[in-house]
Design a protein around this motif. Structure first.
Motif, PDB file in Angstrom:
ATOM      1  N   SER A   1       0.834  -1.194   0.000  1.00 38.58           N
ATOM      2  CA  SER A   1       0.000   0.000   0.000  1.00 38.58           C
ATOM      3  C   SER A   1       0.873   1.249   0.000  1.00 38.58           C
ATOM      4  O   SER A   1       2.053   1.208   0.357  1.00 38.58           O
ATOM      5  N   LYS A   2       0.271   2.353  -0.399  1.00 39.14           N
ATOM      6  CA  LYS A   2       0.982   3.630  -0.405  1.00 39.14           C
ATOM      7  C   LYS A   2       1.452   3.986   1.003  1.00 39.14           C
ATOM      8  O   LYS A   2       2.562   4.476   1.188  1.00 39.14           O
ATOM      9  N   GLU A   3       0.644   3.698   2.007  1.00 35.57           N
ATOM     10  CA  GLU A   3       0.995   4.006   3.396  1.00 35.57           C
ATOM     11  C   GLU A   3       2.211   3.192   3.838  1.00 35.57           C
ATOM     12  O   GLU A   3       3.080   3.697   4.538  1.00 35.57           O
TER      13      GLU A   3
ATOM     14  N   LYS B   1       5.790   4.724   5.051  1.00 37.72           N
ATOM     15  CA  LYS B   1       6.362   4.366   6.335  1.00 37.72           C
ATOM     16  C   LYS B   1       7.825   3.916   6.175  1.00 37.72           C
ATOM     17  O   LYS B   1       8.644   4.144   7.054  1.00 37.72           O
TER      18      LYS B   1
END
Length: 62
Positions: A53-55, A59
């Motif tokens: 995911s982009k998140e 991170k």
């Protein structure tokens, strides 16, 4: 000219290139999925074979 960082691996007994992901190295050196890689914190890069995911990428600093 840029030389990739390398390190001797105590598990496979070979020199490994650290500018790849740990899973790429494991495939190349035929390490099993149960093997705890002693160099796991030294690898760089993102494994694009695994959907992220982009998140998760943010991170990681990407």
């Amino acid at each position: 000219m840029f030389d990739s960082p390398i390190e001797p691996c105590p598990v496979c007994g070979e020199m490994v290139v650290l500018d790849q992901t740990q899973s790429e190295c494991a495939r190349e050196h035929h390490c099993s999925s149960e093997t705890l890689c002693p160099l796991r914190m030294c690898f760089t890069g993102i494994d694009f074979h695994i959907a992220q995911s982009k998140e998760a990428l943010l991170k990681q600093g990407y």
